[in-house]
Design a protein around this motif. Structure first.
Motif, PDB file in Angstrom:
ATOM      1  N   GLN A 170      14.000  36.893  98.010  1.00  0.00           N
ATOM      2  CA  GLN A 170      14.214  38.324  98.190  1.00  0.00           C
ATOM      3  C   GLN A 170      15.256  38.862  97.212  1.00  0.00           C
ATOM      4  N   SER A 171      16.328  38.119  96.994  1.00  0.00           N
ATOM      5  CA  SER A 171      17.345  38.591  96.047  1.00  0.00           C
ATOM      6  C   SER A 171      16.805  38.578  94.617  1.00  0.00           C
ATOM      7  N   LEU A 172      15.933  37.639  94.301  1.00  0.00           N
ATOM      8  CA  LEU A 172      15.297  37.603  92.978  1.00  0.00           C
ATOM      9  C   LEU A 172      14.405  38.829  92.784  1.00  0.00           C
ATOM     10  N   ILE A 173      13.647  39.203  93.812  1.00  0.00           N
ATOM     11  CA  ILE A 173      12.785  40.388  93.728  1.00  0.00           C
ATOM     12  C   ILE A 173      13.627  41.645  93.510  1.00  0.00           C
ATOM     13  N   LYS A 174      14.723  41.776  94.250  1.00  0.00           N
ATOM     14  CA  LYS A 174      15.607  42.947  94.079  1.00  0.00           C
ATOM     15  C   LYS A 174      16.201  42.986  92.676  1.00  0.00           C
ATOM     16  N   PHE A 175      16.606  41.820  92.168  1.00  0.00           N
ATOM     17  CA  PHE A 175      17.184  41.752  90.826  1.00  0.00           C
ATOM     18  C   PHE A 175      16.169  42.189  89.772  1.00  0.00           C
ATOM     19  N   VAL A 176      14.922  41.712  89.912  1.00  0.00           N
ATOM     20  CA  VAL A 176      13.876  42.075  88.942  1.00  0.00           C
ATOM     21  C   VAL A 176      13.584  43.572  89.030  1.00  0.00           C
ATOM     22  N   ALA A 177      13.533  44.119  90.245  1.00  0.00           N
ATOM     23  CA  ALA A 177      13.262  45.548  90.407  1.00  0.00           C
ATOM     24  C   ALA A 177      14.352  46.396  89.771  1.00  0.00           C
ATOM     25  N   LYS A 178      15.618  45.993  89.902  1.00  0.00           N
ATOM     26  CA  LYS A 178      16.730  46.740  89.318  1.00  0.00           C
ATOM     27  C   LYS A 178      16.781  46.596  87.802  1.00  0.00           C
ATOM     28  N   SER A 179      16.347  45.449  87.297  1.00  0.00           N
ATOM     29  CA  SER A 179      16.452  45.208  85.858  1.00  0.00           C
ATOM     30  C   SER A 179      15.457  46.021  85.047  1.00  0.00           C
ATOM     31  N   GLY A 180      14.366  46.450  85.680  1.00  0.00           N
ATOM     32  CA  GLY A 180      13.375  47.242  84.968  1.00  0.00           C
ATOM     33  C   GLY A 180      12.331  46.391  84.261  1.00  0.00           C
ATOM     34  N   ALA A 181      12.384  45.083  84.406  1.00  0.00           N
ATOM     35  CA  ALA A 181      11.374  44.221  83.783  1.00  0.00           C
ATOM     36  C   ALA A 181      10.038  44.432  84.481  1.00  0.00           C
ATOM     37  N   SER A 182       8.946  44.361  83.715  1.00  0.00           N
ATOM     38  CA  SER A 182       7.635  44.582  84.315  1.00  0.00           C
ATOM     39  C   SER A 182       7.048  43.296  84.907  1.00  0.00           C
ATOM     40  N   GLU A 183       7.465  42.147  84.376  1.00  0.00           N
ATOM     41  CA  GLU A 183       6.934  40.893  84.904  1.00  0.00           C
ATOM     42  C   GLU A 183       7.934  39.771  84.666  1.00  0.00           C
ATOM     43  N   VAL A 184       8.134  38.930  85.683  1.00  0.00           N
ATOM     44  CA  VAL A 184       9.010  37.762  85.568  1.00  0.00           C
ATOM     45  C   VAL A 184       8.268  36.573  86.164  1.00  0.00           C
TER      46      VAL A 184
END
Length: 160
Positions: A7-21
Motif C-alpha cells: 500500500q505504501s508503494l502504491i501511494k509513493f508511485v501515485a505521488k511521484s507521477g510515474a505512469s508505470e512501475v
C-alpha cells in the motif's frame, strides 16, 4: 512483502507521477500502472503456483484409497447383522469414566439396553452414552480421546 508495504508503494508511485512501475523480487512481481482517471495494480506471486502444484499432484493417487474402499463392502456385508451404536452429539469420545478407571466396555463385553458404553465430552459436559440394544460388543469403531461427529458409528453390537 506484506500488504502495508504494498500500500505504501502504491501511494509513493501515485505521488511521484510515474505512469508505470514494475518491481520484481525472488518470490513476487508487482506492476503498478497509474493513469489520469484510474490506477491499476497487478500483483503476481510466483511462489504460490509452485506450492500449489504438489497439492494438485497429491490427489492423483485416488486409486490407492479405492483398494481399501473395495474391501470395505465385504466388511459391511459381514457387519450387516450387527447393530451400530452411534454418537448422538458432537464431542470427544472417551471409553473410560476417568483416566484411572477401566473402560466401560471392551470387545466381547455383554451389554444390556440402557448400559453406559462410553462418554462424550461436549462443551465441558460429560454425556453418558447408553446402549439401545442388548448384546455383545463386537467392535469399537473409535479411538479413545478422539473427536466424533453427530451420528458417527461408535460400536458394533451383536444382538443375538
Amino acid at each position: 512483502m506484506d500488504i502495508k508495504e504494498i500500500q505504501s508503494l502504491i501511494k509513493f508511485v501515485a505521488k511521484s507521477g510515474a505512469s508505470e512501475v514494475k518491481l520484481e523480487m525472488e518470490d513476487i512481481k508487482i506492476t503498478i500502472k497509474t493513469g489520469s482517471e484510474a490506477s491499476e495494480t497487478t500483483i503476481i506471486q510466483a511462489a504460490a503456483p509452485v506450492a500449489s502444484a504438489p497439492q494438485m499432484i497429491t490427489p492423483a493417487p485416488v486409486a490407492t484409497p479405492a483398494t481399501p474402499a473395495s474391501a470395505a463392502p465385504t466388511a459391511t456385508e459381514d457387519d450387516s447383522k450387527y447393530v451400530t451404536i452411534k454418537s448422538p452429539i458432537i464431542g470427544t469420545f472417551y471409553r473410560k469414566p476417568s483416566p484411572d478407571k477401566p473402560a466401560f466396555v471392551e470387545v466381547g463385553s455383554t451389554v444390556n439396553a440402557g448400559d453406559t458404553v462410553c462418554v462424550i465430552e461436549a462443551m465441558k459436559l460429560f454425556n453418558e452414552i447408553e446402549s439401545e440394544v442388548s448384546g455383545k460388543i463386537v467392535k469399537v469403531l473409535v479411538d479413545d480421546s478422539s473427536p466424533v461427529e453427530f451420528d458417527q458409528p461408535l460400536f458394533l453390537v451383536d444382538p443375538s
